[in-house]
Scaffold this motif. Structure first.
Motif, PDB file in Angstrom:
ATOM      1  N   MET A 179       0.840  -1.193   0.000  1.00 54.21           N
ATOM      2  CA  MET A 179       0.000   0.000   0.000  1.00 54.21           C
ATOM      3  C   MET A 179       0.879   1.249   0.000  1.00 54.21           C
ATOM      4  O   MET A 179       1.989   1.246   0.543  1.00 54.21           O
ATOM      5  N   ILE A 212     -14.908  -4.413   4.249  1.00 55.45           N
ATOM      6  CA  ILE A 212     -13.734  -4.426   3.377  1.00 55.45           C
ATOM      7  C   ILE A 212     -13.480  -5.834   2.846  1.00 55.45           C
ATOM      8  O   ILE A 212     -13.224  -6.040   1.651  1.00 55.45           O
ATOM      9  N   VAL A 231      -8.613   4.067  -1.222  1.00 55.20           N
ATOM     10  CA  VAL A 231      -9.014   4.207   0.180  1.00 55.20           C
ATOM     11  C   VAL A 231      -8.801   5.636   0.627  1.00 55.20           C
ATOM     12  O   VAL A 231      -7.744   6.222   0.356  1.00 55.20           O
ATOM     13  N   LEU A 242      -7.536  -4.814   5.051  1.00 50.49           N
ATOM     14  CA  LEU A 242      -6.984  -4.372   3.770  1.00 50.49           C
ATOM     15  C   LEU A 242      -5.837  -5.287   3.327  1.00 50.49           C
ATOM     16  O   LEU A 242      -5.709  -5.620   2.146  1.00 50.49           O
ATOM     17  N   TYR A 284      -5.060  -5.605  -0.842  1.00 55.39           N
ATOM     18  CA  TYR A 284      -5.141  -4.252  -1.383  1.00 55.39           C
ATOM     19  C   TYR A 284      -3.741  -3.670  -1.536  1.00 55.39           C
ATOM     20  O   TYR A 284      -2.927  -3.711  -0.610  1.00 55.39           O
ATOM     21  N   VAL A 302      -3.585   4.808  -0.015  1.00 49.11           N
ATOM     22  CA  VAL A 302      -4.308   5.122   1.214  1.00 49.11           C
ATOM     23  C   VAL A 302      -4.162   6.629   1.386  1.00 49.11           C
ATOM     24  O   VAL A 302      -3.117   7.119   1.795  1.00 49.11           O
TER      25      VAL A 302
END
Length: 270
Positions: free
Chosen positions: A1, A201, A211, A235, A240, A244
């Motif tokens: 992420m 989620i 996000v 997440l 994912y 973010v």
């Protein structure tokens, strides 16, 4: 992420959930210094920023452009995809199409939040949803042609009476003709609408494409009561790997909000 921070560049707007304001160059420099990976821009229009200047600033800072917001189309021009007037709906599609083209130059998707509109008084809900579906189908095709996704954001009940939660949003985008629309999981909106943020989620899974990182009071994460460790775990479980992005109030100041955000991001994701 990857971490991201928002920058508002709309002169007509004086308050709202964006960390940095007005000065593009200074904001990008500060974001890079703090260690963010990207910025998300909220601009008045697709031609409000010189793309060559933005390219230079991003290249110099090492940051990416994560996404571009389209909400100024509603705030300034009053445009939505569900307006009963077909001319206004067409103008809304044109405005968002221009934003898609602007963002795609940097590999960044456009976000449709407030420009989805509402079920207007006297209009059948199913009709409003058909208008929204028509708009997203058209815009999803436009986005795909330019190599990006289109991001659709379920908003809380106080901002729209269309789609308010990830489960309904997932079902809705799965019913579109295009496969190029993904959902935005905004933790602030989810805090109002979802019975369980982590479970929502997990159920949405790969439908999530972006996000928004804000706490229960829309201040930076850590200044409200969202159980962020559980959200972060969910997440990670769905794999994912997107941005973010801190769409939060600049509380108590923009600089302090940015510092709080990057500390929180590093705590939960690095």
């Amino acid at each position: 992420m990857k971490s991201c921070v928002t920058i508002a560049l709309v002169p007509q707007i004086k308050t709202g959930p964006w960390i940095y304001w007005n000065d593009l160059e200074a904001s990008i420099t500060k974001a890079a210094t703090l260690g963010f990976d990207a910025v998300e821009l909220f601009t008045a229009s697709a031609d409000a920023i010189n793309p060559d200047r933005l390219t230079r600033l991003l290249d110099q800072s090492g940051l990416s452009l994560a996404a571009v917001g389209t909400g100024a189309g509603k705030v300034i021009k009053g445009l939505t995809l569900t307006d009963p007037n077909p001319a206004i709906r067409a103008e809304a599609v044109a405005f968002i199409t221009d934003m898609i083209t602007f963002g795609a130059r940097f590999g960044a998707p456009a976000i449709i939040g407030s420009m989805q509109g509402n079920v207007a008084p006297g209009i059948d809900r199913d009709q409003a949803l058909r208008w929204l579906s028509d708009g997203l189908n058209t815009l999803g095709i436009q986005a795909d042609a330019q190599g990006v996704k289109l991001i659709y954001e379920p908003l809380n009940r106080y901002e729209t009476n269309l789609i308010n939660d990830l489960g309904t949003g997932t079902s809705f985008i799965n019913g579109l003709n295009t496969r190029h629309v993904v959902l935005l999981a905004d933790l602030f909106h989810m805090n109002i609408e979802e019975s369980s943020l982590p479970e929502s989620i997990r159920l949405a899974g790969s439908a999530i494409g972006h996000v928004h990182f804000a706490d229960s009071n829309r201040r930076p994460i850590g200044l409200g009561h969202i159980a962020m460790a559980e959200v972060a775990t969910a997440l990670k479980e769905i794999g994912y790997a997107g941005y973010v992005s801190a769409e939060a109030f600049p509380f108590p100041t923009p600089d302090q909000a940015a510092q709080q955000t990057i500390r929180s991001f590093n705590t939960y994701f690095r």
